[in-house]
Design a protein around this motif. Structure first.
Motif, PDB file in Angstrom:
ATOM      1  N   VAL A 144       0.834  -1.195   0.000  1.00  0.00           N
ATOM      2  CA  VAL A 144       0.000   0.000   0.000  1.00  0.00           C
ATOM      3  C   VAL A 144       0.872   1.250   0.000  1.00  0.00           C
ATOM      4  O   VAL A 144       0.610   2.200  -0.745  1.00  0.00           O
ATOM      5  N   SER A 145       1.928   1.259   0.796  1.00  0.00           N
ATOM      6  CA  SER A 145       2.796   2.446   0.861  1.00  0.00           C
ATOM      7  C   SER A 145       3.427   2.740  -0.498  1.00  0.00           C
ATOM      8  O   SER A 145       3.559   3.906  -0.892  1.00  0.00           O
ATOM      9  N   LEU A 146       3.793   1.712  -1.233  1.00  0.00           N
ATOM     10  CA  LEU A 146       4.352   1.887  -2.573  1.00  0.00           C
ATOM     11  C   LEU A 146       3.303   2.457  -3.522  1.00  0.00           C
ATOM     12  O   LEU A 146       3.573   3.381  -4.295  1.00  0.00           O
ATOM     13  N   MET A 147       2.083   1.942  -3.450  1.00  0.00           N
ATOM     14  CA  MET A 147       0.997   2.455  -4.292  1.00  0.00           C
ATOM     15  C   MET A 147       0.736   3.933  -3.994  1.00  0.00           C
ATOM     16  O   MET A 147       0.571   4.743  -4.911  1.00  0.00           O
ATOM     17  N   ILE A 148       0.684   4.278  -2.719  1.00  0.00           N
ATOM     18  CA  ILE A 148       0.428   5.662  -2.316  1.00  0.00           C
ATOM     19  C   ILE A 148       1.501   6.578  -2.893  1.00  0.00           C
ATOM     20  O   ILE A 148       1.189   7.620  -3.488  1.00  0.00           O
ATOM     21  N   ASP A 149       2.777   6.195  -2.737  1.00  0.00           N
ATOM     22  CA  ASP A 149       3.879   7.006  -3.273  1.00  0.00           C
ATOM     23  C   ASP A 149       3.772   7.159  -4.788  1.00  0.00           C
ATOM     24  O   ASP A 149       3.964   8.252  -5.328  1.00  0.00           O
ATOM     25  N   GLN A 150       3.490   6.058  -5.482  1.00  0.00           N
ATOM     26  CA  GLN A 150       3.417   6.103  -6.942  1.00  0.00           C
ATOM     27  C   GLN A 150       2.237   6.944  -7.417  1.00  0.00           C
ATOM     28  O   GLN A 150       2.376   7.749  -8.341  1.00  0.00           O
ATOM     29  N   VAL A 151       1.077   6.782  -6.788  1.00  0.00           N
ATOM     30  CA  VAL A 151      -0.105   7.541  -7.197  1.00  0.00           C
ATOM     31  C   VAL A 151       0.107   9.030  -6.942  1.00  0.00           C
ATOM     32  O   VAL A 151      -0.195   9.864  -7.798  1.00  0.00           O
ATOM     33  N   ARG A 152       0.640   9.374  -5.800  1.00  0.00           N
ATOM     34  CA  ARG A 152       0.919  10.802  -5.508  1.00  0.00           C
ATOM     35  C   ARG A 152       1.897  11.386  -6.524  1.00  0.00           C
ATOM     36  O   ARG A 152       1.704  12.489  -7.029  1.00  0.00           O
ATOM     37  N   SER A 153       2.961  10.649  -6.817  1.00  0.00           N
ATOM     38  CA  SER A 153       3.960  11.122  -7.772  1.00  0.00           C
ATOM     39  C   SER A 153       3.354  11.301  -9.167  1.00  0.00           C
ATOM     40  O   SER A 153       3.593  12.315  -9.832  1.00  0.00           O
ATOM     41  N   LEU A 154       2.571  10.337  -9.613  1.00  0.00           N
ATOM     42  CA  LEU A 154       1.942  10.431 -10.933  1.00  0.00           C
ATOM     43  C   LEU A 154       0.953  11.584 -10.998  1.00  0.00           C
ATOM     44  O   LEU A 154       0.933  12.346 -11.970  1.00  0.00           O
ATOM     45  N   ASP A 181      -5.569   7.412   2.513  1.00  0.00           N
ATOM     46  CA  ASP A 181      -6.133   8.735   2.247  1.00  0.00           C
ATOM     47  C   ASP A 181      -7.207   8.597   1.165  1.00  0.00           C
ATOM     48  O   ASP A 181      -6.927   8.151   0.056  1.00  0.00           O
ATOM     49  N   ARG A 182      -8.432   8.977   1.483  1.00  0.00           N
ATOM     50  CA  ARG A 182      -9.565   8.783   0.570  1.00  0.00           C
ATOM     51  C   ARG A 182      -9.392   9.517  -0.759  1.00  0.00           C
ATOM     52  O   ARG A 182      -9.978   9.127  -1.761  1.00  0.00           O
ATOM     53  N   SER A 183      -8.587  10.571  -0.786  1.00  0.00           N
ATOM     54  CA  SER A 183      -8.382  11.290  -2.042  1.00  0.00           C
ATOM     55  C   SER A 183      -7.585  10.461  -3.052  1.00  0.00           C
ATOM     56  O   SER A 183      -7.571  10.769  -4.237  1.00  0.00           O
ATOM     57  N   LEU A 184      -6.927   9.414  -2.575  1.00  0.00           N
ATOM     58  CA  LEU A 184      -6.134   8.548  -3.456  1.00  0.00           C
ATOM     59  C   LEU A 184      -6.883   7.280  -3.854  1.00  0.00           C
ATOM     60  O   LEU A 184      -6.380   6.486  -4.649  1.00  0.00           O
ATOM     61  N   VAL A 185      -8.073   7.067  -3.300  1.00  0.00           N
ATOM     62  CA  VAL A 185      -8.823   5.833  -3.516  1.00  0.00           C
ATOM     63  C   VAL A 185      -9.972   6.070  -4.494  1.00  0.00           C
ATOM     64  O   VAL A 185     -10.693   7.062  -4.398  1.00  0.00           O
ATOM     65  N   ALA A 186     -10.135   5.138  -5.416  1.00  0.00           N
ATOM     66  CA  ALA A 186     -11.159   5.255  -6.455  1.00  0.00           C
ATOM     67  C   ALA A 186     -12.549   4.924  -5.944  1.00  0.00           C
ATOM     68  O   ALA A 186     -12.710   4.109  -5.048  1.00  0.00           O
ATOM     69  N   THR A 187     -13.523   5.551  -6.570  1.00  0.00           N
ATOM     70  CA  THR A 187     -14.910   5.110  -6.408  1.00  0.00           C
ATOM     71  C   THR A 187     -15.262   4.344  -7.679  1.00  0.00           C
ATOM     72  O   THR A 187     -14.673   4.592  -8.748  1.00  0.00           O
ATOM     73  N   ASN A 188     -16.195   3.431  -7.583  1.00  0.00           N
ATOM     74  CA  ASN A 188     -16.608   2.670  -8.773  1.00  0.00           C
ATOM     75  C   ASN A 188     -17.050   3.605  -9.893  1.00  0.00           C
ATOM     76  O   ASN A 188     -16.740   3.384 -11.060  1.00  0.00           O
ATOM     77  N   LYS A 189     -17.791   4.642  -9.547  1.00  0.00           N
ATOM     78  CA  LYS A 189     -18.309   5.564 -10.559  1.00  0.00           C
ATOM     79  C   LYS A 189     -17.174   6.263 -11.291  1.00  0.00           C
ATOM     80  O   LYS A 189     -17.196   6.355 -12.525  1.00  0.00           O
ATOM     81  N   ASP A 190     -16.181   6.769 -10.549  1.00  0.00           N
ATOM     82  CA  ASP A 190     -15.067   7.461 -11.197  1.00  0.00           C
ATOM     83  C   ASP A 190     -14.299   6.531 -12.130  1.00  0.00           C
ATOM     84  O   ASP A 190     -13.888   6.931 -13.214  1.00  0.00           O
TER      85      ASP A 190
END
Length: 166
Positions: free
Chosen positions: A25-35, A52-61
């Motif tokens: 999860v920590s790797l995903m968070i770092d990569q998503v923030r960087s991208l 952090d909910r701002s980094l997590v997808a909703t099905n609709k999005d």
């Protein structure tokens, strides 16, 4: 990859999605923030409430095609019915251009006991469009007992068709 996933305009790019399987999860968070900082739309597919909910997808999005890179753990796409069904829905399924397995050495090191979902990542072939490649990234061969055995294990676990090593 950056130029294809968010920097170039056009109908193919607008609908292109890559699913990235990552072990931490920590790797995903770092990569998503960087991208996201670089202007590439990336998000995490997870039910983990500690992210952090701002980094997590909703099905609709995801269904609306808001993201080009979807990061998730192997357990989410192998064991979580909600994410598996999302992969089958036409908006996402028709946009999926590749599945990338990051830290692929985990398939060999962890799939038997600690992270058995890694051994089932090849099942994603049934959920991906024909011709969408599965990419094995960040492969560490130096600490494997036999590289030819390891390669055979990767090919089997990921259901690779005509793998190319580079």
């Amino acid at each position: 990859m950056d130029y294809k996933l968010g920097r170039t305009k056009g109908p193919l790019v607008a609908r292109s999605v890559v699913l990235v399987i990552s072990p931490l999860v920590s790797l995903m968070i770092d990569q998503v923030r960087s991208l996201n900082t670089r202007g590439v739309s990336a998000v995490i597919l997870s039910s983990n409430k500690g992210i952090d909910r701002s980094l997590v997808a909703t099905n609709k999005d995801v269904s609306d095609g808001k993201y080009h890179l979807l990061f998730t753990a192997p357990e989410a796409v192998v064991e979580d019915y909600r994410w598996r069904m999302l992969l089958l829905e036409p908006p996402l399924n028709s946009s999926l251009v590749a599945i990338a397995v990051d830290e692929t050495h985990c398939v060999y090191k962890w799939s038997s006991d600690f992270r058995p979902a890694y051994a089932h990542l090849g099942e994603l072939r049934a959920f991906s469009p024909p011709g969408a490649p599965m990419l094995a990234a960040n492969w560490i061969v130096s600490d494997l007992p036999s590289s030819s055995t390891a390669i055979a294990d990767y090919v089997e676990a990921l259901a690779l068709c005509g793998p190319s090593m580079s």
